[in-house]
Write an enzyme that holds these catalytic residues in place. Structure first.
Site, PDB file in Angstrom:
ATOM      1  N   THR A 100      40.893  33.449  38.641  1.00 33.73           N
ATOM      2  CA  THR A 100      41.209  34.792  38.250  1.00 33.73           C
ATOM      3  C   THR A 100      42.318  35.055  39.357  1.00 33.73           C
ATOM      4  O   THR A 100      42.318  34.992  40.541  1.00 33.73           O
ATOM      5  CB  THR A 100      40.101  35.924  38.925  1.00 33.73           C
ATOM      6  OG1 THR A 100      38.831  35.597  37.887  1.00 33.73           O
ATOM      7  CG2 THR A 100      40.548  37.487  38.727  1.00 33.73           C
ATOM      8  N   LYS A 176      40.958  39.572  31.972  1.00 34.24           N
ATOM      9  CA  LYS A 176      40.261  39.293  33.092  1.00 34.24           C
ATOM     10  C   LYS A 176      40.446  40.348  34.212  1.00 34.24           C
ATOM     11  O   LYS A 176      39.243  40.781  34.856  1.00 34.24           O
ATOM     12  CB  LYS A 176      40.516  37.911  33.466  1.00 34.24           C
ATOM     13  CG  LYS A 176      39.397  37.479  34.894  1.00 34.24           C
ATOM     14  CD  LYS A 176      38.068  37.286  34.236  1.00 34.24           C
ATOM     15  CE  LYS A 176      37.065  37.255  35.619  1.00 34.24           C
ATOM     16  NZ  LYS A 176      36.962  36.019  36.193  1.00 34.24           N
ATOM     17  N   LYS A 244      39.126  39.747  46.991  1.00 34.31           N
ATOM     18  CA  LYS A 244      40.207  39.156  46.324  1.00 34.31           C
ATOM     19  C   LYS A 244      40.576  39.787  45.037  1.00 34.31           C
ATOM     20  O   LYS A 244      41.702  40.126  44.566  1.00 34.31           O
ATOM     21  CB  LYS A 244      39.922  37.543  46.033  1.00 34.31           C
ATOM     22  CG  LYS A 244      40.972  37.050  45.285  1.00 34.31           C
ATOM     23  CD  LYS A 244      40.617  35.554  45.004  1.00 34.31           C
ATOM     24  CE  LYS A 244      39.455  35.269  44.021  1.00 34.31           C
ATOM     25  NZ  LYS A 244      40.386  35.200  42.454  1.00 34.31           N
TER      26      LYS A 244
END
Lengths: 302, 302
Positions: A100, A176, A244
């Site tokens: 990601t 995503k 993150k």
């Protein structure tokens, strides 16, 4: 088997990469696993795979290289750093970038890979470690159809669903990113709901059962709720990951000058968990931030 | 039929109350509907029900009285105000308080009803107008088992699932409150995700399809997402409702000195929608707040 001469490499044998590598072996595909941890490499070798610490060595002669490291920086390093995979891979090899990362990075690295003569799929994944091990992950993928053709033996082996989100790299990572926005907000909301319930004297298991059958349901509530009820913070996915991933969403909001108040609020809760030393615990440990501030005991806390 | 001599009243024929009243008629139960709107009363009469504007008249001779008004204040008024139901109901009649109210209020009104010689179930409901019409709503219920016995013909008619959350009034409303916390946060998160996706150039329908099968899924995303995609803000449930319901959650957090950052953030988004004049639109119209601030056009906006 059609995959008789097909060779794949998986760079990064964390929970998702490990599952992908094992699924490739299970499909009869010659697979090289890359990691920095020798014990993981030994374990992969024992299953019949080839192991190395060098991305370049792994990529040599490969049809498909899957990059399962945790972020953009590591992706750039294993591709173009010392012993990087791209310098050694044969022309036309297909690279799947599965971490990601910011959508902008996914676009940039795809363009660079194309310039290097490689094919590329922007291919972030979803599904968790168990589905990964069963070859049942989901891929949110964008790239040229020739790249999908080249990758097919590998994607057939690791995924039960490949969403084709167009030709342009970045599209996979954008979807995503939105998924992670919702997933992160829902984990924090699960913690907020379960802890307020406990504060108000509601039995957590009863609350869980009712909510799972009601309009307050979410996939994350169903999945992470039991971690809180059982006091189990053994990391299936860690707090650090959502610091993150929501950080990526937040940065995209700033870049686009787009307001994301729930994302920012959830991110602050995960950062608070990190500040409490919970970064490596399961992301459901964000409940401990609520418990401390709200002065309650969670199941398993004395 | 066992319900031959059973008589029920439904006070408040909004979307949920209307569904309950129709379901009672469908089950062959003599039912009186109460509302302030004459057109709704006429419609109910045309279906075979009895209609009145007076809660007292409706409660006369009743076995069960269901209160489906929108909030605590209206609940108190129809029970104990002018022409209130309690003064006219026979001793031992069971009252179901179905509005979403502060748990403290649910406890207080239940105690008062008990003191008046009535039975009572704290009985907030869930499921939406369609399920209500089909007799398939969910009830998050607490109260004495004798009250549940007395209410059974009525609850059998209107609900496919009655969660028994203990003897103490307030327990039903506490679970409903937590459900509304999650539902409200998830609606706002749906709006945040869909609008960021549009800003980033992702096709909304594709985004919807992928998320519904991924870890970012929620019941609200699945249900409200199509309202945004289709630009349909005809109110199934209005923005005003979530200003009220998240207001209840927020007040409970303040009362318990418990931090609820996501609840507060989502509440601000619904209040902003209200400030934009969208209070009577579908709650998915909170997306218009994001669209305006983020300078995008939603489907259906020119």
């Amino acid at each position: 088997m059609g995959e008789a001469n097909y060779k794949a490499a998986v760079i990064g044998l964390g929970s998702m990469g490990w599952g992908a590598a094992v699924s490739l072996l299970n499909a009869g595909i010659e697979t090289v696993g890359v990691d920095v941890r020798q014990d993981v490499l030994d374990k992969f070798k024992a299953l019949g795979g080839t192991s190395t610490t060098s991305p370049a060595e792994a990529a040599t002669g490969c049809d498909a290289v899957m990059v399962f490291v945790v972020n953009a920086e590591q992706t750039a390093t294993v591709l173009y750093g010392e012993n990087g995979a791209v310098g050694a891979a044969p022309r036309g090899c297909v690279f799947l970038t599965c971490a990601t990362t910011p959508p902008e990075f996914a676009e940039q690295i795809a363009n660079r890979l194309s310039e290097s003569g490689m094919q590329v799929i922007d291919a972030p994944v979803s599904g968790g470690a168990t589905k990964a091990l069963d070859g049942d992950m989901t891929i949110m993928a964008s790239g040229a159809s020739t790249a999908f053709d080249k990758a097919k033996p590998a994607t057939d082996a690791i995924a039960n669903k490949v969403y084709r989100l167009g030709d342009a790299p970045g599209a996979g990572s954008r979807v995503k990113m939105i998924n992670q926005l919702l997933a992160g907000v829902h984990i924090a909301a699960t913690a907020e709901a379960m802890t307020l319930g406990i504060k108000a004297g509601v039995d957590p298991q009863t609350l869980y059962d009712v909510i799972c059958a009601s309009a307050g349901q979410s996939w994350m509530f169903g999945n992470r709720g039991p971690h809180i009820i059982e006091g189990d913070y053994d990391p299936k996915s860690a707090v650090d990951i959502f610091v993150k991933d929501l950080g990526i969403v937040s940065a995209e909001g700033n870049r686009q000058d787009f307001p994301l108040p729930l994302t920012e609020t959830a991110l602050q809760q995960f950062k608070a968990a990190q500040d409490e030393g919970l970064g490596r615990e399961d992301d459901a440990a964000v409940a401990k931030v609520y418990a401390k501030r709200g002065n309650i005991k969670l199941p398993g806390q004395d």
